[in-house]
Design a protein around this motif. Structure first.
Motif, mmCIF file in Angstrom:
data_model
loop_
_atom_site.group_PDB
_atom_site.id
_atom_site.type_symbol
_atom_site.label_atom_id
_atom_site.label_comp_id
_atom_site.label_asym_id
_atom_site.label_seq_id
_atom_site.Cartn_x
_atom_site.Cartn_y
_atom_site.Cartn_z
ATOM 1 N N PHE A 93 0.826 -1.080 -0.091
ATOM 2 C CA PHE A 93 -0.072 0.008 0.078
ATOM 3 C C PHE A 93 0.865 1.254 0.167
ATOM 4 O O PHE A 93 0.625 2.298 -0.859
ATOM 5 C CB PHE A 93 -0.848 0.131 1.213
ATOM 6 N N TRP A 94 2.007 1.172 0.963
ATOM 7 C CA TRP A 94 2.650 2.404 0.828
ATOM 8 C C TRP A 94 3.697 2.652 -0.377
ATOM 9 O O TRP A 94 3.556 3.871 -0.958
ATOM 10 C CB TRP A 94 3.887 2.201 1.812
ATOM 11 N N TRP A 95 3.847 1.778 -1.133
ATOM 12 C CA TRP A 95 4.452 1.810 -2.301
ATOM 13 C C TRP A 95 3.605 2.266 -3.332
ATOM 14 O O TRP A 95 3.805 3.265 -4.030
ATOM 15 C CB TRP A 95 5.133 0.420 -2.960
ATOM 16 N N GLU A 96 2.367 1.749 -3.487
ATOM 17 C CA GLU A 96 1.254 2.254 -4.340
ATOM 18 C C GLU A 96 0.854 3.767 -4.084
ATOM 19 O O GLU A 96 0.868 4.405 -5.137
ATOM 20 C CB GLU A 96 0.043 1.381 -4.275
ATOM 21 N N VAL A 97 0.899 3.953 -2.993
ATOM 22 C CA VAL A 97 0.688 5.555 -2.717
ATOM 23 C C VAL A 97 2.091 6.229 -3.161
ATOM 24 O O VAL A 97 1.824 7.387 -3.843
ATOM 25 C CB VAL A 97 0.357 5.972 -1.194
ATOM 26 N N LEU A 98 3.012 6.136 -2.935
ATOM 27 C CA LEU A 98 4.245 6.564 -3.194
ATOM 28 C C LEU A 98 4.502 6.752 -4.760
ATOM 29 O O LEU A 98 4.792 7.853 -5.439
ATOM 30 C CB LEU A 98 5.593 5.813 -2.764
ATOM 31 N N VAL A 99 4.047 5.701 -5.478
ATOM 32 C CA VAL A 99 4.074 5.850 -7.229
ATOM 33 C C VAL A 99 2.623 6.217 -7.681
ATOM 34 O O VAL A 99 2.654 6.146 -8.840
ATOM 35 C CB VAL A 99 4.651 4.470 -7.790
ATOM 36 N N ARG A 100 1.872 6.812 -6.793
ATOM 37 C CA ARG A 100 0.788 7.254 -7.429
ATOM 38 C C ARG A 100 -0.131 6.455 -7.922
ATOM 39 O O ARG A 100 -0.801 6.706 -8.656
ATOM 40 C CB ARG A 100 0.842 8.566 -8.032
ATOM 41 N N LYS A 101 -0.149 5.357 -7.665
ATOM 42 C CA LYS A 101 -1.173 4.260 -8.023
ATOM 43 C C LYS A 101 -2.326 3.924 -7.162
ATOM 44 O O LYS A 101 -3.444 3.697 -7.656
ATOM 45 C CB LYS A 101 -0.507 2.756 -8.143
ATOM 46 N N ARG A 102 -2.232 4.504 -6.055
ATOM 47 C CA ARG A 102 -3.421 4.449 -5.065
ATOM 48 C C ARG A 102 -3.468 6.018 -4.215
ATOM 49 O O ARG A 102 -2.335 6.533 -3.919
ATOM 50 C CB ARG A 102 -3.129 3.522 -4.048
ATOM 51 N N ALA A 103 -4.684 6.268 -4.242
ATOM 52 C CA ALA A 103 -4.833 7.707 -3.616
ATOM 53 C C ALA A 103 -4.816 7.707 -2.315
ATOM 54 O O ALA A 103 -5.404 6.678 -1.472
ATOM 55 C CB ALA A 103 -6.035 8.634 -4.015
ATOM 56 N N LEU A 104 -4.544 8.664 -1.323
ATOM 57 C CA LEU A 104 -4.764 8.995 0.040
ATOM 58 C C LEU A 104 -6.247 9.273 0.078
ATOM 59 O O LEU A 104 -6.596 9.234 1.232
ATOM 60 C CB LEU A 104 -3.723 9.622 0.570
#
Length: 104
Positions: A93-104
Motif C-alpha cells: 500500500f505504501w509503495w502504491e501511494v508513493l508511485v501514485r497508483k493509489r490515492a490517500l
C-alpha cells in the motif's frame, strides 16, 4: 468460502480484506505516515545497531495504523489475525501511494 480459504494467497488478502478495511482517507494517511517513519527508522536502527530504535520503528508504525483503524475505520486491524499478510500489505500500500497508483 471461509475466511481461511479466501486468504490463502496474498493477492486475495490484499484485494478482499486489506483494501476494503482501509477506505477512510484519514486512516490511509495515518498508515502512510506510520510506514514512512518506519521506512526511515528501521534502516537507521540497523545501520547504528540500535535495537531500541528498531523496536520504536515498529511501535510507532503500528500506533499510527491502529489509530486509523480504531478512530476512523472502526474495525479491528488485520494484524491480529494475519500478521505477515498485514505487514506485507502495509508496504505494498505504501509503495502504491508513493508511485501514485493509489490515492490517500
Amino acid at each position: 468460502m471461509s475466511a481461511e480459504e479466501r486468504y490463502k494467497t496474498f493477492a486475495g488478502f490484499y484485494s478482499r480484506l486489506y483494501l476494503v478495511e482501509h477506505q477512510h482517507p484519514m486512516s490511509r494517511r495515518l498508515h502512510f505516515i506510520g510506514i514512512s517513519f518506519g521506512a526511515v527508522m528501521l534502516p537507521t536502527a540497523l545501520f547504528t545497531l540500535n535495537g531500541w530504535l528498531a523496536l520504536a520503528a515498529f511501535a510507532q508504525g503500528y500506533a499510527f495504523a491502529w489509530a486509523g483503524h480504531f478512530f476512523f475505520e472502526h474495525n479491528k486491524p488485520a494484524t491480529f489475525k494475519y500478521p505477515l499478510y498485514s505487514f506485507m500489505a502495509d508496504w505494498v500500500f505504501w509503495w502504491e501511494v508513493l508511485v501514485r497508483k493509489r490515492a490517500l
